[in-house]
Design an enzyme around this catalytic site. Structure first.
Site, PDB file in Angstrom:
ATOM      1  N   ARG A   1      45.181  34.186  37.590  1.00  0.00           N
ATOM      2  CA  ARG A   1      44.914  35.314  38.505  1.00  0.00           C
ATOM      3  C   ARG A   1      44.353  34.732  39.789  1.00  0.00           C
ATOM      4  NH1 ARG A   1      40.356  33.724  39.331  1.00  0.00           N
ATOM      5  NH2 ARG A   1      40.069  35.560  40.630  1.00  0.00           N
ATOM      6  N   GLY A   2      44.163  35.621  40.766  1.00  0.00           N
ATOM      7  CA  GLY A   2      43.756  35.154  42.088  1.00  0.00           C
ATOM      8  C   GLY A   2      45.007  35.078  42.956  1.00  0.00           C
ATOM      9  N   ALA A   3      44.921  35.625  44.171  1.00  0.00           N
ATOM     10  CA  ALA A   3      46.124  35.819  44.988  1.00  0.00           C
ATOM     11  C   ALA A   3      46.945  34.547  45.222  1.00  0.00           C
ATOM     12  CB  ALA A   3      45.727  36.472  46.309  1.00  0.00           C
TER      13      ALA A   3
ATOM     14  N   ARG B   1      52.361  41.994  39.642  1.00  0.00           N
ATOM     15  CA  ARG B   1      51.137  42.590  40.211  1.00  0.00           C
ATOM     16  C   ARG B   1      51.429  43.001  41.664  1.00  0.00           C
ATOM     17  NH1 ARG B   1      45.652  39.624  39.068  1.00  0.00           N
ATOM     18  NH2 ARG B   1      44.918  41.774  39.297  1.00  0.00           N
TER      19      ARG B   1
ATOM     20  N   GLN C   1      35.123  38.193  36.591  1.00  0.00           N
ATOM     21  CA  GLN C   1      35.539  36.926  37.227  1.00  0.00           C
ATOM     22  C   GLN C   1      34.342  36.167  37.805  1.00  0.00           C
ATOM     23  OE1 GLN C   1      37.029  39.877  37.710  1.00  0.00           O
ATOM     24  NE2 GLN C   1      39.206  39.694  38.133  1.00  0.00           N
TER      25      GLN C   1
ATOM     26  N   ASP D   1      43.132  39.564  48.835  1.00  0.00           N
ATOM     27  CA  ASP D   1      44.461  39.676  48.208  1.00  0.00           C
ATOM     28  C   ASP D   1      45.536  40.053  49.205  1.00  0.00           C
ATOM     29  OD1 ASP D   1      42.473  40.069  45.889  1.00  0.00           O
ATOM     30  OD2 ASP D   1      44.405  39.535  44.990  1.00  0.00           O
TER      31      ASP D   1
ATOM     32  N   ASN E   1      40.622  43.374  48.511  1.00  0.00           N
ATOM     33  CA  ASN E   1      40.085  42.336  47.621  1.00  0.00           C
ATOM     34  C   ASN E   1      39.563  43.034  46.367  1.00  0.00           C
ATOM     35  OD1 ASN E   1      39.463  39.502  47.152  1.00  0.00           O
ATOM     36  ND2 ASN E   1      37.322  40.068  47.311  1.00  0.00           N
TER      37      ASN E   1
END
Ligand code: MRU
Length: 354
Positions: free
Chosen positions: A45-47, A88, A197, A238, A248
């Site tokens: 995960r994480g942009a 996503r 997170q 994001d 975000n």
């Protein structure tokens, strides 16, 4: 630094971010479908990291394709891109990376290249996307660190670290670079309900790096600011719209409002691949709604009674008025953000689709 994602023989291997910090488990993806599932279920995960994963997933699928002719190869390629794009919706880096792979495919195919040649170029492109992301993080870290005074007490939200990128991190890259430059820094990490997170991933990364880290629950941020315990806020993003509105992790907006009320600078660190000049403002950014179970449960334990309705928007939008500066690998953007974003990102190939 542990790699977030890497090639291993005929597979893509990623550390399972759902299991950290209690276990370091590696997930092997052998198909694009497995990569897509890993993105949806937050193994990764994480942009920036999901953009890199998508590019690698496409290269993997095309490496394994049995197609002999370019027509069939192109059809499989398109299907794989569509599958990964459906994982996503909010982080624009995903669509940016897929678009980059599509452009690579089209440019090579147009020369009359063979399936084998296209395959090789797609792999090279996926590797380039990975390596450029690490380089961007280091550069934006160096640029952002100039805004961090010695002794700074920094609040961050979610995880915008090495785990959320191909390595080094965006917001945590700024913190790392400040520490590497010899500044004494300490971090307040919001735990970041519901996926935690901050408590699990940010704290894990920073403690491993020997950076002074204190985890707080999300609802403590205001009290910490009021007591004068926060000098600046730095978060990732994001998607950043053309007017500077920032999508975000959910909760970022509350932190930004609190920061403004306490006259604390609120910084965003993000690569150019997060800037979406095709989206006019934050109201046009699609916000992902994730499964209710992330809110109703912590691990196997149910917190909420049956029958209570649940909301789980995974992101929020911070209006540009709350943002003091955006650090990119091409420089710091300061207000008016619409203008400075156009200056740094206007020439990049940032076309998006969703
Ligand atoms: O739902 P997640 O964990 O993918 O959300 C991640 C964030 O909101 C990060 O802050 C953002 O992607 C920036 S990561 C460098």
């Amino acid at each position: 630094m542990l790699p977030t994602i890497e090639w291993q023989d005929d597979a893509i291997v990623m550390i399972d971010q759902r299991k950290l910090p209690s276990a370091e488990v590696w997930v092997r993806c052998r198909t694009a479908n497995e990569v897509a599932r890993a993105i949806t279920t937050m193994v990764i995960r994480g942009a920036p990291a999901i953009g890199v994963a998508a590019a690698m997933g496409i290269a993997l699928a095309m490496r394994r394709s049995k197609a002999t002719g370019t027509r069939q190869f192109a059809a499989e390629f398109q299907k794989t891109c569509d599958r990964l794009a459906a994982t996503r919706p909010t982080a624009v880096n995903l669509f940016w990376a897929i678009e980059r792979m599509k452009k690579t495919f089209a440019a090579v195919a147009q020369t009359g290249a063979s399936v084998g040649e296209i395959r090789t170029r797609l792999e090279d492109e996926a590797r380039a996307i990975h390596d450029e992301d690490v380089a961007s993080c280091r550069e934006m870290g160096r640029i952002g660190a100039e805004y961090v005074p010695d002794g700074a007490r920094i609040l961050t939200h979610c995880n915008a670290g090495a785990l959320a990128t191909a390595g080094y991190g965006t917001a945590l890259g700024v913190i790392r670079a400040a520490a590497e430059a010899g500044k004494r820094v300490s971090v307040l990490a919001d735990e970041t309900r519901p996926f935690l997170q901050g408590a699990r991933l940010t704290a894990w990364e920073l403690v491993r790096d020997g950076i002074d880290t204190t985890v707080i629950t999300d609802n403590m941020a205001g009290a910490m600011m009021r007591q004068g315990l926060v000098d600046l806020v730095v978060v990732g993003a994001d998607r950043i719209a053309a007017n500077g509105d920032v999508a975000n992790k959910i909760g970022t907006y509350s932190v930004a409002v609190l920061a403004k009320a306490h006259r604390i600078p609120f910084y965003v660190a993000a690569p150019l691949s997060t800037i979406d000049l095709a989206t006019l403002d934050g109201d046009h950014i699609p916000i992902e709604e994730r499964p209710a179970k992330e809110v109703t449960h912590v691990g196997p334990t149910r917190l909420t009674p049956e029958g209570a309705k649940i909301r789980n928007p995974a992101f929020d939008v911070t209006p540009h008025e709350y943002v003091s500066a955006i650090f990119t690998e091409r420089g710091a953007c300061t207000p008016p953000l619409a203008e400075s974003l156009r200056r740094v990102a206007g020439t990049q190939d940032a076309s998006t689709q969703d």
